[in-house]
Design a protein around this motif. Structure first.
Motif, mmCIF file in Angstrom:
data_model
loop_
_atom_site.group_PDB
_atom_site.id
_atom_site.type_symbol
_atom_site.label_atom_id
_atom_site.label_comp_id
_atom_site.label_asym_id
_atom_site.label_seq_id
_atom_site.Cartn_x
_atom_site.Cartn_y
_atom_site.Cartn_z
ATOM 1 N N PHE A 110 1.025 -1.468 -0.350
ATOM 2 C CA PHE A 110 -0.408 -0.082 0.163
ATOM 3 C C PHE A 110 1.122 1.123 -0.247
ATOM 4 N N SER A 111 1.038 2.264 -0.983
ATOM 5 C CA SER A 111 1.502 3.278 -1.098
ATOM 6 C C SER A 111 1.598 4.554 -0.237
ATOM 7 N N SER A 112 0.228 4.181 0.530
ATOM 8 C CA SER A 112 0.660 5.028 1.241
ATOM 9 C C SER A 112 1.287 5.334 3.194
ATOM 10 N N GLY A 113 0.738 5.564 4.370
ATOM 11 C CA GLY A 113 0.247 5.673 5.299
ATOM 12 C C GLY A 113 0.141 7.088 5.595
ATOM 13 N N ILE A 114 0.139 7.049 7.428
ATOM 14 C CA ILE A 114 -0.245 8.294 8.272
ATOM 15 C C ILE A 114 0.109 7.850 9.264
ATOM 16 N N GLU A 115 1.074 8.866 9.920
ATOM 17 C CA GLU A 115 1.885 8.227 11.613
ATOM 18 C C GLU A 115 1.570 9.656 11.813
ATOM 19 N N GLN A 116 1.238 8.898 13.322
ATOM 20 C CA GLN A 116 0.474 10.485 14.234
ATOM 21 C C GLN A 116 2.347 10.642 15.596
ATOM 22 N N TYR A 117 2.346 12.224 15.651
ATOM 23 C CA TYR A 117 3.152 12.756 16.088
ATOM 24 C C TYR A 117 3.129 12.971 17.466
ATOM 25 N N ILE A 118 3.344 13.393 18.689
ATOM 26 C CA ILE A 118 2.649 14.440 20.010
ATOM 27 C C ILE A 118 3.578 15.420 20.215
ATOM 28 N N PHE A 119 3.727 16.326 20.570
ATOM 29 C CA PHE A 119 4.723 17.449 20.784
ATOM 30 C C PHE A 119 4.263 17.783 22.126
ATOM 31 N N THR A 120 5.045 17.840 22.776
ATOM 32 C CA THR A 120 4.838 18.052 23.914
ATOM 33 C C THR A 120 5.292 19.148 25.265
ATOM 34 N N ALA A 121 4.920 20.097 25.980
ATOM 35 C CA ALA A 121 5.606 21.033 27.058
ATOM 36 C C ALA A 121 4.861 20.958 27.803
ATOM 37 N N LYS A 122 5.937 21.283 28.993
ATOM 38 C CA LYS A 122 4.982 22.157 30.063
ATOM 39 C C LYS A 122 5.213 23.303 30.303
ATOM 40 N N VAL A 123 3.857 24.500 30.929
ATOM 41 C CA VAL A 123 4.238 26.040 30.642
ATOM 42 C C VAL A 123 3.834 26.423 31.483
ATOM 43 N N ASN A 124 4.175 27.966 31.901
ATOM 44 C CA ASN A 124 3.136 28.366 33.312
ATOM 45 C C ASN A 124 2.928 29.551 32.513
ATOM 46 N N LEU A 125 1.137 29.672 32.138
ATOM 47 C CA LEU A 125 0.921 30.675 31.960
ATOM 48 C C LEU A 125 0.926 31.932 32.429
ATOM 49 N N LYS A 126 0.837 32.366 33.386
ATOM 50 C CA LYS A 126 0.809 32.640 34.415
ATOM 51 C C LYS A 126 2.783 34.166 34.293
ATOM 52 N N SER A 127 3.286 32.710 34.014
ATOM 53 C CA SER A 127 4.456 34.131 33.104
ATOM 54 C C SER A 127 4.844 34.561 32.931
ATOM 55 N N PHE A 128 3.439 34.207 32.067
ATOM 56 C CA PHE A 128 4.220 35.288 30.420
ATOM 57 C C PHE A 128 3.554 36.713 30.831
ATOM 58 N N ASP A 129 2.705 36.495 31.406
ATOM 59 C CA ASP A 129 1.067 37.691 31.475
ATOM 60 C C ASP A 129 0.716 37.420 32.850
#
Length: 912
Positions: free
Chosen positions: A103-122
């Motif tokens: 089968f000449s196609s395929g779908i791949e899943q990637y997950i990008f994660t990060a911890k952030v403290n939103l209050k520290s930005f504003d």
């Protein structure tokens, strides 16, 4: 089951991604989620879907936008390993696994994660935008946005209490739609958040603009738009959806996220699903907590001749939602079927938090499984709506046909009602129901002794005589939650009344008088009587009344206690004219019954005076005075029926027959090979053969023949019914004989023409073998040798059978590559006369890649060295005719070096 006629279209369309520029060749979609970790810190995840024919997935940050900011703050992420989510059947592999997959196609899943403290930005900002963007949308898109920037965003409110968690999509995105079929896919989410009162967040689903930047929608070519990204059946998105007969419109259910459409054109388009989460503030006012998006590329494909599997509504209804009651065990079922008779369906439930996993049971080992759901929610679940998803996939290849549906369960409290019975004298009572909790009651049903009945929250009833009387109230709320409450009222003694005689029939009324005696009791004993004939009040006030019988009459006598003023009454119906014809029995139409069947024979007649019909049944010394006769039929018998209306009579003799007892015929316990498909047949005798119905467990089949795909030991219970006799059941077992483990190796797997290859049999449990070498030659040896005459790839298969003859073909296969054999010819003379024949000295042969040639004169001087053909010259002049020496080194195609040396003759024709 194999569907190949549409595969080329799918492969061609998806593989177009691969031939576009690298910057646009890998991105198929993305969505954003988050989890609250405490102290304004969130774990943010961006799930990205990659085309496996494209460039590798790079490290990719996401951006955080504070309130009012147009400049995002880039956040570096941790990238997960890729997960292949191509919806292929098990026997196929896609390009995510290997570039050599079929089968000449395929779908791949990637997950990008990060911890952030939103209050520290504003610290003054509550609502933050999380965005992920990349270049670019695929050039395969045909609806207008090909090559544009990809941008997806979400909004988090960090100030809500408790901290917010995002909606979580219940399923991986469905990107491959089915052309010309009624598609139903769920894009629904689960949300774990509840407010201070225990109420869960409400989710709402919308089709939204796909974006190429903050607030910048992508372009759509007319007639496409974000709310109609593909061409569908019907004119408007809201056209009726009543599958399978009518599948019009393009529908996204705002409450469940269920998408329904029938696509008619093979376009490729972006589609963006917006999911909003709503909650109530302290005052009960709803507010928007946050939102996320799932922006994906969708591909409609022609799947004929495969039809999609079908998930039923609840209990085979059209509805996917139901109401259940806290504290009560509720059960329902969902059926999975497939219009393709050879397709099997696999169902997978996805349950939200709050519903235990053991609430679901699924029929295993059947082609069309039934899922049974049983759950008893607790009191704290009341007022909530729970949604779960069912995935159905058939076994079509290479791409499974799929359907996903969302089912909604609305939990209601059981209502609580208090009943009061108020006595206002003379046998009169008012019954009142007060709904104290559990939601408003929508239905009341009162029943009780002395004929008490009624509906509504309040009723009035008059009891004719003193005594103790039971009453019962059944009630339910809008969710169908029911309960009952009842009690007993004690009616105090007051004046009562009976008349003698009761309703009377006169056969010859022309000269007859009748005396009616009214007998009052209770109370003070100081009574007043009132007589009424029809609507006429008679002058008589005595306790008795004598009147001539000249016509049909209904008399009403009322008595009043002169002290308490309580009243009571009774009636007498007089039939003064006999029927014009005597009574005539109508024999029962059905007189043949099944063995052990409950026979209900009802008396029917014509003529005479029907209200006075009196039936008498006699059988073997048994006498029954009733309008019907009930007995269980276990043998034929004769029944005698008598009828009178007091003036005429009739009788009949009824012969009751019986069918033969119902018996079930089952196959003997047996064993078959694992994985084999075969038919099992059952049968029966007795009863009514034309109405036989066989119920199989496990399974839902009702015929005498069932096709089985044997995957394990199977224990069947079959019940035979004919709609008449008591059903009979029996069981049998079909054992599964495991296949042998078949394997082999080949030495070598890359060989040359004519080279002997040794095949080593590594099988376990097999006793007989059949080798297929791919060149029409076969062998039954255990570990044979074989050689091939021609070059090419050969598909070698081994069939191994155990002593019971079980095995599958091919049990295992390997590929053997036969290469050309190395061969080199060196001429012993040549004629460099420029006649295009033998003008040059060089080797000729097969399977070599290079050579180095040295030419020596008879004196041993080197006159040529190179890797090309020698033209017979030395320093530009043709050499003299005579003998020369060559030294040749050749490298074959397999890296082996060969050396040769020897004389050869240069022949010069005249004039040279």
């Amino acid at each position: 089951m194999k569907k190949y006629n549409w595969v080329f279209i799918l492969i061609l369309l998806l593989s177009l991604i691969f031939i576009k520029p690298a910057k646009a060749s890998h991105l198929l979609g993305a969505d954003i989620g988050w989890k609250y970790l405490g102290s304004d810190t969130f774990l943010i995840s961006v799930t990205v879907y990659r085309d496996c024919n494209g460039v590798p997935m790079p490290e990719q940050p996401f951006s955080v936008y504070t309130c009012g900011s147009t400049n995002g703050i880039n956040i570096n992420t941790i990238k997960s390993e890729g997960q292949d989510i191509t919806p292929l059947c098990k026997s196929w592999c896609g390009r995510c696994k290997s570039s050599g997959c079929g089968f000449s196609s395929g779908i791949e899943q990637y997950i990008f994660t990060a911890k952030v403290n939103l209050k520290s930005f504003d610290s003054s900002c509550c609502k933050f935008t999380i965005a992920w963007e990349a270049c670019c949308r695929g050039n395969i898109i045909t609806t207008g946005s090909e090559g544009e920037q990809y941008y997806v965003d979400a909004m988090i409110d960090r100030c809500v209490t408790p901290g917010d968690n995002s909606p979580v999509f219940n399923t991986q995105p469905i990107m491959i739609f089915n052309l010309l079929q009624c598609n139903t896919f769920s894009y629904g989410c689960s949300d774990q958040d509840v407010d201070a009162k225990g109420h869960p967040d409400s989710l709402a689903y919308f089709l939204d603009q796909p974006l190429q930047g903050p607030g910048s929608p992508v372009n759509f070519d007319p007639p496409y738009a974000f709310f109609k990204p593909l061409i569908f059946t019907g004119k408007n998105t809201t056209d009726p959806w009543n599958p399978p007969s009518q599948c019009d419109g393009f529908h996204l259910d705002t409450f469940t996220g269920e998408l329904q459409c029938r696509i008619t054109k093979t376009d490729v388009s972006p589609m963006n699903i917006r999911v909003e989460e709503w909650a109530n503030d302290a005052s009960g006012k709803p507010f928007l907590k946050g939102y996320t998006h799932r922006d994906v590329t969708i591909f409609p494909e022609l799947n004929e001749p495969d039809n999609l599997p079908v998930l039923s509504g609840i209990n085979d209804s059209d509805s996917t939602s139901t109401s259940i009651c806290a504290g009560a065990n509720s059960c329902f079922y969902i059926d999975a079927t497939d219009p393709d008779v050879n397709d099997s369906v696999t169902v997978t439930p996805i349950l939200p938090p709050g519903i235990p996993k053991n609430t679901i049971s699924i029929d295993q080992g059947v082609k069309h499984p039934r899922t049974i759901f049983c759950w008893q929610p607790v009191a704290s679940d009341a007022g909530k709506t729970f949604q779960f998803v069912m995935n159905a996939a058939d076994n079509a290849c290479p791409v499974n046909g799929r359907m996903t549906r969302t089912y909604s369960l609305h939990v209601y409290n059981r209502p609580v009602v208090q009943v009061t019975a108020n006595n206002f004298g003379c046998g009169n009572y008012t019954f009142s129901a007060n709904n104290t909790k559990g939601g408003p009651v929508t239905q009341y049903n009162w029943t009780g002794e002395d004929g008490l009945s009624g509906s509504g929250s309040t009723i009035i009833h008059h009891y004719r005589k003193p005594g103790n009387y039971r009453y019962l109230l059944s009630y339910q709320n809008a969710g169908g939650c029911m309960d009952t409450v009842g009690g007993v009222v004690s009616v105090a003694a007051y004046v009562s009344l009976n008349v003698d005689p009761k309703d009377t029939l006169f056969c010859n009324p022309s000269t007859t008088n009748i005396t009616i005696q009214a007998n009052a009791d209770g109370g003070s004993g100081n009574y007043k009587y009132t007589w009424q004939s029809g609507a006429t009040v008679l002058s008589n006030t005595n306790a008795s009344l004598t009147i001539p019988v000249t016509s049909d009459t209904t008399l009403i006598v009322t008595v009043q206690d002169q002290v308490s003023q309580c009243t009571n009454w009774d009636t007498v119906k007089i039939k003064a004219t006999p029927a014009a014809t005597p009574v005539k029995l109508i024999p029962p139409l059905k007189t043949i019954f099944c063995y052990n069947q409950l026979a209900v024979l009802k008396g029917q007649a014509s003529g005479g005076y029907a209200p006075n019909y009196q039936y008498t049944w006699k059988m073997n010394g048994l006498t029954v005075n009733d309008s019907q006769f009930v007995t269980k039929v276990t043998t034929p018998f004769t029944l005698y029926l008598y009828l009178t209306d007091g003036c005429s009579k009739d009788s009949a003799t009824i012969h009751i027959g019986m069918t033969a007892p119902l018996q079930l015929i089952l196959p003997h316990d047996t064993n078959f090979c694992y994985g084999i498909k075969f038919e099992v047949k059952v049968g029966g005798t007795g009863g009514i053969p034309s109405k036989y119905k066989f119920s199989w467990s496990p399974g839902q089949d009702t015929g005498a023949i069932v096709e089985i795909n044997l995957s394990t030991n199977m224990y069947f219970t079959v019940t035979l019914s004919d709609g008449c006799s008591a059903p009979v059941s029996g069981s049998f077992t079909i054992g599964s004989i495991p296949h042998p483990t078949v394997g082999f190796s080949a030495d070598p797997i890359n060989a040359v023409e004519g080279q002997q290859i040794q095949f080593h049999n590594l099988s376990i449990g097999a006793t007989s073998f059949q080798w297929f070498f791919g060149d029409t030659i076969t062998s039954k040896l255990d570990s044979p040798t074989h050689s091939y005459k021609d070059t090419g790839w050969y598909d070698v298969s081994l069939l191994g059978l155990n002593p019971q003859g079980c095995g599958e073909f091919p049990s295992i296969k390997k590929y053997i590559h036969i290469l050309p054999a190395y061969h080199l010819f060196i001429p012993n003379a040549f004629t460099p006369n420029k006649d295009s024949l033998n003008d040059c000295f060089q080797p000729k042969g097969e399977a070599y890649q290079s050579f180095t040639l040295e030419i020596f004169s008879r004196l041993g001087n080197v006159i040529y060295k190179g890797n090309k053909c020698w033209d017979g010259t030395y320093k530009g002049d043709l050499v003299m005719e005579g003998m020369f020496i060559y030294h040749l080194t050749a490298v074959d195609n397999y890296g082996v070096t060969h050396s040769y040396a020897g004389p050869f003759y240069v022949m010069r024709p005249k004039n040279y």
